[in-house]
Design a protein around this motif. Structure first.
Motif, mmCIF file in Angstrom:
data_model
loop_
_atom_site.group_PDB
_atom_site.id
_atom_site.type_symbol
_atom_site.label_atom_id
_atom_site.label_comp_id
_atom_site.label_asym_id
_atom_site.label_seq_id
_atom_site.Cartn_x
_atom_site.Cartn_y
_atom_site.Cartn_z
ATOM 1 N N LEU A 258 0.833 -1.211 0.000
ATOM 2 C CA LEU A 258 0.000 0.000 0.000
ATOM 3 C C LEU A 258 0.870 1.264 0.000
ATOM 4 O O LEU A 258 0.555 2.250 -0.648
ATOM 5 C CB LEU A 258 -0.927 0.010 1.219
ATOM 6 N N TRP A 259 1.963 1.229 0.716
ATOM 7 C CA TRP A 259 2.834 2.410 0.805
ATOM 8 C C TRP A 259 3.663 2.613 -0.459
ATOM 9 O O TRP A 259 3.879 3.738 -0.886
ATOM 10 C CB TRP A 259 3.791 2.290 2.004
ATOM 11 N N PHE A 260 4.165 1.529 -1.036
ATOM 12 C CA PHE A 260 5.178 1.652 -2.098
ATOM 13 C C PHE A 260 4.735 1.097 -3.441
ATOM 14 O O PHE A 260 5.520 1.110 -4.394
ATOM 15 C CB PHE A 260 6.479 0.968 -1.657
ATOM 16 N N ASP A 261 3.511 0.590 -3.506
ATOM 17 C CA ASP A 261 2.980 0.092 -4.769
ATOM 18 C C ASP A 261 3.843 -1.019 -5.373
ATOM 19 O O ASP A 261 4.023 -1.097 -6.579
ATOM 20 C CB ASP A 261 2.861 1.273 -5.755
ATOM 21 N N GLN A 262 4.449 -1.821 -4.532
ATOM 22 C CA GLN A 262 5.196 -2.994 -5.000
ATOM 23 C C GLN A 262 5.162 -4.065 -3.926
ATOM 24 O O GLN A 262 5.125 -3.757 -2.735
ATOM 25 C CB GLN A 262 6.649 -2.643 -5.352
#
Ligand code: ATR
Length: 281
Positions: A258-262
């Motif tokens: 959710l934070w880093f899209d990975q």
């Protein structure tokens, strides 16, 4: 690790957080992904917590995990909520957008389904009935995670019956009185302990593991000790078991995403957790 003015700040917010394993896991993932960020424990006592939460807004945090006793407070403090937070009234992940908007997510449920997926990839097709013991925050998240994973019959057994009813109602499941735990064990394809029973320093319990199906998978949300009395008894009977680090790992993986899209590397997170856990004990 090099910290500069550009380093993004993340935290685990709770009380106590001194023993949290999340910093080891999240920092390992951030480093492995080459992300300029740092994740720190942030102890916020219950007393004065509303003010502390309001203050977090101006602090420049990009995101946080939230643990006991602040999950409900975090949900209330947020401006925007994902569907799981709206249902469970508890948030374990926060993000602050550039304009200051606070967004709350719940990934505890994904800890349960993710841990089952990792340990037994074919469990979804084989699970008709799932038993969740406990109806606190962890229990409600487990119920939600199992229903999200497609389990048709979620059964909740809790010491206090109204709690079981409220938790079961979240997903159209069935509540079972505490006195019928043995029967619930006998009918379940997967069994999740979401109570504090078995935790170091808490009450121990004589689980009716002899009633469980030989094919049952047993998961414990407790990870201190790593091998709880429930898991030990299940193993002794030859049942498949999943310890509490799995839930911690997979709720954290979804937070990272959710934070880093990975997606983080699960093996890196597990190794960091194992090392931190070994150091602690
Ligand atoms: P969490 O947010 O970690 O789930 P919680 O909300 O305090 O923690 O919930 C603790 C759970 O453990 C509850 O389901 C609780 O049962 P009650 O709802 O009846 O309180 C359960 N629990 C705690 N101690 C217990 C015990 N000695 N025997 C049975 N269940 C217990």
């Amino acid at each position: 690790m090099k910290i500069s003015g550009r380093t993004q700040l993340f935290a685990i917010i709770g009380d106590p957080v001194i023993h949290s394993l999340s910093p080891a896991m999240q920092n390992a993932w951030m480093q492995a992904a080459g992300i300029d960020a740092v994740y720190v424990p942030l102890g916020i006592a219950e007393e004065g917590a509303e003010r502390a939460f309001a203050g977090l807004r101006g602090l420049g945090l990009k995101g946080a995990n939230v643990t006991t006793p602040h999950k409900e407070r975090a949900a209330r403090a947020a401006d925007v909520h994902d569907v799981a937070v709206r249902k469970l009234h508890a948030a374990n992940v926060l993000t602050w957008e550039n304009d200051g908007t606070l967004v709350a997510f719940n990934t505890d449920w994904a800890g349960v389904s993710g841990a089952f997926d990792e340990a037994t990839p074919d469990w979804r097709g084989k699970t008709q009935v799932a038993l969740v013991i406990g109806a606190g925050g962890a229990g409600r998240a487990a119920v939600w995670g199992l229903a999200e994973a497609g389990v048709a019959n979620v059964v909740v057994c809790n010491r206090t019956f109204p709690g079981a009813e409220a938790s079961a109602r979240l997903v159209g499941g069935m509540a079972v009185p505490w006195a019928e735990l043995g029967e619930a064990f006998a009918n379940a394809d997967v069994i999740v302990n979401a109570t504090s029973l078995g935790m170091i320093g808490k009450e121990q319990f004589d689980w009716p593991i002899e009633r469980a199906k030989q094919s049952a998978i047993v998961m414990d949300s407790v990870y201190a000790p790593r091998e709880t009395a429930l898991l030990k008894a299940a193993k002794a009977r030859g049942l498949k078991t999943i310890d509490g680090l799995g839930m911690l790992l997979h709720q954290g993986a979804m937070a990272f995403e959710l934070w880093f899209d990975q997606r983080p590397d699960i093996a890196v997170g597990r190794a960091a957790l194992e090392a931190a856990f070994a150091e602690r004990t």
